[in-house]
Design an enzyme around this catalytic site. Structure first.
Site, mmCIF file in Angstrom:
data_model
loop_
_atom_site.group_PDB
_atom_site.id
_atom_site.type_symbol
_atom_site.label_atom_id
_atom_site.label_comp_id
_atom_site.label_asym_id
_atom_site.label_seq_id
_atom_site.Cartn_x
_atom_site.Cartn_y
_atom_site.Cartn_z
ATOM 1 N N ASN A 204 0.810 -1.226 0.000
ATOM 2 C CA ASN A 204 0.000 0.000 0.000
ATOM 3 C C ASN A 204 0.843 1.276 0.000
ATOM 4 O O ASN A 204 0.309 2.359 0.217
ATOM 5 C CB ASN A 204 -1.006 0.045 1.161
ATOM 6 C CG ASN A 204 -1.872 -1.202 1.234
ATOM 7 O OD1 ASN A 204 -1.972 -1.847 2.267
ATOM 8 N ND2 ASN A 204 -2.472 -1.572 0.128
ATOM 9 N N GLY A 226 6.703 -1.274 -2.131
ATOM 10 C CA GLY A 226 6.188 -2.638 -2.099
ATOM 11 C C GLY A 226 4.810 -2.740 -2.725
ATOM 12 O O GLY A 226 4.049 -3.645 -2.392
ATOM 13 N N ASP A 227 4.478 -1.806 -3.594
ATOM 14 C CA ASP A 227 3.160 -1.873 -4.233
ATOM 15 C C ASP A 227 3.217 -1.174 -5.589
ATOM 16 O O ASP A 227 4.293 -1.051 -6.160
ATOM 17 C CB ASP A 227 2.090 -1.292 -3.297
ATOM 18 C CG ASP A 227 0.776 -2.045 -3.406
ATOM 19 O OD1 ASP A 227 0.262 -2.139 -4.536
ATOM 20 O OD2 ASP A 227 0.254 -2.546 -2.393
ATOM 21 N N ASP A 228 2.071 -0.700 -6.074
ATOM 22 C CA ASP A 228 2.045 -0.116 -7.412
ATOM 23 C C ASP A 228 2.909 1.152 -7.482
ATOM 24 O O ASP A 228 2.845 2.001 -6.587
ATOM 25 C CB ASP A 228 0.602 0.236 -7.792
ATOM 26 C CG ASP A 228 -0.312 -0.987 -7.749
ATOM 27 O OD1 ASP A 228 0.180 -2.110 -7.972
ATOM 28 O OD2 ASP A 228 -1.525 -0.810 -7.498
ATOM 29 N N ASN A 250 5.166 -3.308 -7.842
ATOM 30 C CA ASN A 250 4.304 -4.066 -8.740
ATOM 31 C C ASN A 250 4.260 -3.534 -10.161
ATOM 32 O O ASN A 250 3.525 -4.046 -10.978
ATOM 33 C CB ASN A 250 2.876 -4.084 -8.189
ATOM 34 C CG ASN A 250 2.796 -4.743 -6.831
ATOM 35 O OD1 ASN A 250 3.806 -5.228 -6.309
ATOM 36 N ND2 ASN A 250 1.621 -4.755 -6.241
#
Ligand SMILES: *[C@@H]1O[C@H](CO)[C@@H](O)[C@H](O)[C@H]1NC(C)=O
Ligand SMILES: *[C@@H]1O[C@H](CO)[C@@H](O)[C@H](O)[C@H]1NC(C)=O
Ligand SMILES: *[C@@H]1O[C@H](CO)[C@@H](O)[C@H](O)[C@H]1NC(C)=O
Ligand SMILES: *[C@@H]1O[C@H](CO)[C@@H](O)[C@H](O)[C@H]1NC(C)=O
Ligand SMILES: *[C@@H]1O[C@H](CO)[C@@H](O)[C@H](O)[C@H]1NC(C)=O
Ligand SMILES: *[C@@H]1O[C@H](CO)[C@@H](O)[C@H](O)[C@H]1NC(C)=O
Ligand SMILES: *[C@@H]1O[C@H](CO)[C@@H](O)[C@H](O)[C@H]1NC(C)=O
Ligand SMILES: *[C@@H]1O[C@H](CO)[C@@H](O)[C@H](O)[C@H]1NC(C)=O
Ligand SMILES: *[C@@H]1O[C@H](CO)[C@@H](O)[C@H](O)[C@H]1NC(C)=O
Ligand SMILES: *[C@@H]1O[C@H](CO)[C@@H](O)[C@H](O)[C@H]1NC(C)=O
Ligand SMILES: *[C@@H]1O[C@H](CO)[C@@H](O)[C@H](O)[C@H]1NC(C)=O
Ligand SMILES: *[C@@H]1O[C@H](CO)[C@@H](O)[C@H](O)[C@H]1NC(C)=O
Length: 418
Positions: A204, A226-228, A250
């Site tokens: 997030n 650790g995400d988009d 991601n």
């Protein structure tokens, strides 16, 4: 006389350094002077925007500013903002979880809403937002997805004809930025790095998410998270993402979208070009919720309608991609829920990946799962990813409900919801 001078000099120096909320206004330039006792600088920052937010400048010195409460600085016009120092968010997680300002969508909250017309926000490659997310984000959430209340660091809302440059964002508590109801923006030379030193991950910590946005260019971003990296969401159009480097997250996410029952949404005309992705999950992916509503946002929902079209991921370099280069899923659902992958009516079409080079550490080049209720036409993998290596001799491209693919599908795509 001497005592009067002493009094004046005391007043003068105390006006500069003793208490929070001090603004040194010279003409239309407001310099925010940080407190020396560690107290909250947010009231001073808000005051600077009130005094110099129309036809003026707000300057943050090369100092550390403690931000201990939410800020709303909207309705700005023709303002230059210079951030020469660091905005340090407090680690009072209880405060942030309970007092975040509403994003106005997905039940999410934010620590700072900034907005207006003709804003030039410059960090000069140095000015930093430090969310201190290790405590207030990663360790607090302990791998819980979208833990309610973790605030977005900066939300740019209702903003037109503006530019953001040279800004650094480290250790975001949650999404680094969000952009809503905005048009004609340039974001360039942006550095984002959210890295956990504990057993808990940085999910997030998206670089940015867009809603009701048109004509935005994102140029020269460095995103470690650790995400988009960048995620165009509800009603976003004409976005260009270019010349950027992403580490470990991601990749570019189109969505998620379709989270609100029977609500029409779209994402149209997004091009991501000249992206280098190191150890990303994907280079680019599209994700919609299933056609079955389960729960409410942020962690539940589904049943939305609308479309995603005209999406291009081209001229990328993808090193050690850890799932697949290209991905479509229409299986996104309530945390822990499975199935319903064929129920989504949200229409995905005209998505192109490539040309690109690089490798995956799996045997998968692409996992393309479209819903049986809305098969996807015009899905393209340029040259069938001939220049991209996989781990092992198998080169898998899995497909479900892809209309007339121009590449060879090696099997059907699974139902993982990521
Ligand atoms: C206030 O700002 C002016 C112009 O930027 C500067 O000359 C002056 O030293 C500042 N005063 C204080 C007390 O910082
Ligand atoms: C914008 O503000 C500056 C002062 O910061 C002023 O000199 C300029 O005239 C303003 N521009 C317009 C179009 O009002
Ligand atoms: C800010 O101050 C630090 C030392 O405290 C210095 O290393 C740095 O170059 C300064 N940055 C700017 C933009 O002036
Ligand atoms: C989100 O908001 C809706 C109403 O808009 C509410 O019914 C739902 O319970 C909320 N979800 C959470 C997790 O707060
Ligand atoms: C932005 O505009 C929308 C739609 O006009 C409105 O609902 C919202 O309250 C505004 N948000 C802010 C922060 O001004
Ligand atoms: C898009 O936004 C940029 C500012 O980033 C502006 O220069 C350009 O004119 C806008 N394009 C359109 C078609 O409005
Ligand atoms: C991100 O931060 C981590 C931890 O501070 C550091 O090791 C890493 O080199 C940084 N990444 C980039 C791209 O600057
Ligand atoms: C992890 O980062 C936090 C915040 O910077 C720091 O207080 C803590 O000491 C670090 N822990 C380790 C094990 O490095
Ligand atoms: C938390 O999630 C991260 C990935 O985001 C993973 O590397 C880590 O092992 C998880 N921690 C625990 C304790 O499960
Ligand atoms: C998307 O791009 C096409 C072709 O440039 C254009 O005709 C269309 O109006 C754009 N869509 C939106 C929503 O701006
Ligand atoms: C597909 O999207 C691309 C990129 O936006 C666009 O140039 C092309 O015209 C679109 N194709 C169709 C059939 O709309
Ligand atoms: C290839 O896959 C195997 C098995 O999953 C893994 O152990 C190995 O590290 C991978 N090698 C590379 C170069 O990615």
């Amino acid at each position: 006389m001497a005592s009067a001078i002493l009094l004046i000099s005391l007043l003068f120096s105390s006006a500069v350094y003793a208490w929070p909320g001090t603004v040194n206004k010279t003409g239309s330039i407001c310099t925010v002077v940080p407190s020396v006792d560690g107290s909250d600088d947010a009231p001073g920052i808000i005051s600077a925007f009130e005094q110099c937010g129309q036809d003026g400048s707000v300057v943050f010195m090369n100092e550390t500013y403690n931000v201990q409460s939410v800020m709303q600085t909207t309705g700005l016009n023709n303002v230059s903002i210079h951030l020469y120092g660091t905005l340090l968010w407090s680690t009072d997680t209880g405060y942030w979880v309970n007092n975040g300002l509403p994003l106005g969508h997905l039940n999410m909250t934010t620590a700072w809403i900034l907005g207006g017309n003709d804003i030039t926000f410059m960090g000069h490659g140095y000015g930093t937002f430090d969310g201190q997310g290790q405590f207030g984000g990663y360790d607090l959430a302990a791998n819980t997805s979208n833990m309610p209340g973790r605030p977005i660091s900066l939300t740019v809302a209702n903003t037109t004809n503006s530019a953001f440059s040279g800004l650094r964002f480290v250790q975001s508590q949650f999404w680094t930025t969000a952009i809503t109801h905005s048009e004609n923006l340039l974001w360039e030379d942006i550095y984002i790095n959210s890295t956990s030193n504990s057993t808990w991950g940085t999910q997030n910590t998206d670089g940015t998410d867009t809603f009701w946005c048109n004509n935005i260019t994102f140029s020269r971003w460095s995103v470690t998270n650790g995400d988009d990296a960048i995620a165009p969401k509800t009603n976003s159009s004409n976005l260009l993402i270019q010349d950027s480097v992403f580490y470990g997250g991601n990749g570019v996410a189109i969505g998620s979208i379709g989270q609100y029952l029977d609500t029409f949404e779209f994402i149209e005309n997004v091009t991501a070009e000249r992206i280098i992705c190191y150890s990303c999950e994907y280079v680019g992916y599209v994700k919609t919720w299933t056609g079955v509503q389960q729960g409410y946002p942020p962690n539940g929902g589904g049943g939305g309608i609308g479309y995603v079209k005209n999406i291009v991921f081209r001229d990328f370099v993808a090193i050690n991609t850890w799932v697949a280069i290209a991905h479509i899923t229409q299986c996104t659902s309530y945390v822990g829920a499975t199935g319903g992958c064929d129920t989504c009516k949200f229409q995905i079409s005209n998505v192109t990946w490539g040309p690109g080079v690089g490798n995956t550490v799996t045997s998968y080049l692409a996992e393309l799962q479209c819903s049986a209720a809305a098969p996807c036409p015009d899905i393209n993998l340029v040259d069938s990813f001939g220049l991209i290596g996989t781990n092992g001799t198998e080169r898998q491209i899995t497909c479900s409900n892809i209309v007339d693919p121009t590449f060879s599908c090696t099997g059907s795509a699974g139902s993982d919801q990521y």
